[in-house]
Structures are given as structure tokens and as C-alpha cells.
Design an enzyme around this catalytic site. Sequence first.
Site, PDB file in Angstrom:
ATOM      1  N   GLN A  49      42.379  18.585  65.776  1.00  0.00           N
ATOM      2  CA  GLN A  49      43.224  19.478  65.081  1.00  0.00           C
ATOM      3  C   GLN A  49      42.986  20.837  65.817  1.00  0.00           C
ATOM      4  OE1 GLN A  49      42.856  21.280  61.136  1.00  0.00           O
ATOM      5  NE2 GLN A  49      44.597  20.072  60.821  1.00  0.00           N
ATOM      6  N   TYR A  89      48.037  29.481  58.000  1.00  0.00           N
ATOM      7  CA  TYR A  89      47.165  29.782  59.225  1.00  0.00           C
ATOM      8  C   TYR A  89      48.108  30.735  59.956  1.00  0.00           C
ATOM      9  CZ  TYR A  89      43.158  27.006  57.826  1.00  0.00           C
ATOM     10  OH  TYR A  89      42.122  26.146  57.390  1.00  0.00           O
ATOM     11  N   ARG A 100      41.116  12.349  50.703  1.00  0.00           N
ATOM     12  CA  ARG A 100      40.141  12.179  49.596  1.00  0.00           C
ATOM     13  C   ARG A 100      39.896  10.888  49.569  1.00  0.00           C
ATOM     14  NH1 ARG A 100      43.136  15.879  45.160  1.00  0.00           N
ATOM     15  NH2 ARG A 100      44.873  14.772  46.630  1.00  0.00           N
TER      16      ARG A 100
END
Length: 401
Positions: free
Chosen positions: A101, A171, A350
Site C-alpha cells: 500500500q 489522506y 480484523r
Amino acid sequence: MTVRRDVFTQAKLGPVTLRNRIIKAATFEASTPNALVTDDLITYHRLPAAGGVGMTTVAYLAVSPGGRTEGKQIYWRPEAMPGLRRLTDAIHAEGAAVSAQIGHAGPVANAKSNKAKAYAPVRFFNPLSMRFARHATRDDIDDIVEAHANAARMAIEAGFDAVEVHLGHNYFASSFLSPLINRRTDEFGGSLENRAKVARGTVLAVRRAVEKAGTPIAVTAKLNMSDGVRGGISTEESLQTAKWLEEDGGLDAIELTAGSSLVNPMYLFRGDAPVKQFAGAFKPPLRWGIRMTGKKFLREYPYREAYLLRDAKLFRAELTMPLILLGGITNRETMDLAMDEGFDFVAMGRALLAEPDLVKRIQADGAQRSICNHCNQCMATIYSHTHCVVTGSPAPVSQRV
């Protein structure tokens, strides 16, 4: 008669063949105290690779020192390359692919921790760093776009199979897309067409760098469908941006996400809001401020399986390119639902933090259920060492017997 895709069959992601359609989503690992690869970071990704995912995503590899959300994160530079190669070799040895990423945190960047300038569409205050991000000039924007291209070139050298361009969570590129944050009046502000220039330009710069390198890797992007706040990125505007990205031809797939790291992170995570644990990760006075106002920042949304599917289906209906469904993917039924709805891949976060071997167990027994209870206390561990508080996985190497 339409034949259902099997989530456990091989699939093409651009030029790369994955052993199945399950991707470990990027989740910040907090395993790089010196901004370099460690054994902990390798283990963090090796475990889900050994556990059966088709590809794991390394987060967050910043394109510049000032593009980090905090100073311990890896940024692309020669000193990081040997460790990154060791990481990709370890993942490949487990039979999985690995994606990097890449991105610039923009107004989310911690200028104090990074000891470097942070940039945003306009001057913007970051309460976590207690610093202002600077108004990005045209030269600053060009430098950050080129830094993404350089990161893609280095990712190829380090042995990655794919890069994921970060266009989400407010971002840098996402903050330009947001009408709430981007109040510019020049060529990068105002209309959506102008606000999308940074995102589109960044993706095309990465694509050109990959093509010039001559080594076939996949190029994907993480894109907000919605910020989840009034005045932020809306689903309608995001869908138009996605259409432009498809027309530009720079991407092999889009991973659909939601929420803002600046103002509404729980819109992505759903489930319990860990205000007490989040506050405990900081020192006073910030700790006190989070305790008093944390419920406004960490708003609580109920968890349900495939909770981003409703919005994601709008994108599936309008786009022909491969799409990756994220959010509440924890069992075989939900994976099959995603395939039935036309999604090409699913991304898990998760659930794999709690149980890195969950994919193999689901493949062996479709009735397997994740033990993740969506308490989200793992969110607060990103400031120390990211792990599941229920299972303790993955434990730091130093704590293993």
C-alpha cells in the site's frame, strides 16, 4: 445460466494470478520502530499467508518521510529495500502474493513525529500532532505524485506483486476529493473534476512507472465511497470519480472503503467505539481531550456482515472493472454473497488479525465462524503493536516462547 464464482479458485488480478479471491486488507501493523522491516512485521504477514489468503497487503508504506501518519512508519528509501525483499520472499514462500500500500497521509500526517512538513489542500490543523499541515503548492503536488511513481518502481525491485494506491480516508489524494477539506479556488479545487485531478494523476503516474519498468505487477487503489460526514465525499461524487479512474485505464481493481481518519474513523470499522482504550494510547492533555470528546470522534455504528455492500453495489452496477468488497467479511456465506453480487475479490481485516488461519479453516469447513466480536480494541493497539486483544494474535516475536 450464471455460474457462481468460487471464492477459493484462482483469479487474475491484472497480470498476477492469485490462488484465491481473498485478500488481507491493509491494517497498520505498528511493527517498525525504526521505520524498517522487522521480524515482527514479517510474521504479521506470514501468518495470514500461511493461513490461506491469496494476497496480503502491507500497510502503510509512505511515499515520503512527511507522508507518514507517524514517524515509525516505513517510507520508501534504499535503506528499507533489503528488509522489504526479505518480507516479500517470506510471503511468497507461503504461496501467497503480496501488495504494497503506497500513499501520502496529507492532513493525517503527524508533522511533529515525522519531523517533516505535512501537506493538505489548504492549511489544516491536525489535533493529534498539534501541528498545521501546509497548503500544498503545485510543485508540492507534483513532487508527491512523482513520489508515488518512485514508490511503485521500488516496490517492483523489492519483489511485490501489486501496489495499492491509497485514495481513501482523507489522506492526501482523498483530502483533495473532499469538498469539506478542499476549499481551494485554483485548478485543484471547486468542481469534482478539479478535485479529482490529484487522485487521477497519481494513479496514472504509478501506471506509467510500472509499464516503464517492464515487470508486470498489479495496480489497485483504495477509494472512499463516502466519508460518512456531512459535506465530505458523497457516494454520488465517489462513483463519478471511480468512473473516471476506470476510463483512465490505470487500475486493475478498486477496493471500496469508507470513513475519514480525520473526523469519522468508525464509519469504516463499525461495532464498539473503544474511546477509553483509544485515550489510553496517548499522554495528557490529549488523553483527557479524547476522554471528554471521544464519543464525537469515535461515533458508534452497529456491526453487521458485509456492511459496505449496500453502497458497493451501486459501484458494481455502474463499473465493469474488478472490484474488491471490504467490510464485515468473516464467513463463507458472506464471501459467497459477495461473489453472487458480482464482486471479484473480498478483503478481510480484523477477522484475520484475530485468527490468521481463518481462511484455511473456512475452506476446510464452510460452517466455521470468526471469533472476532468487533470490540475494536485492536484500534488502540496501533500505537504500540497491532494485535487482537481477544486472542493476543499476532504476539511480538520477543513475547513468543
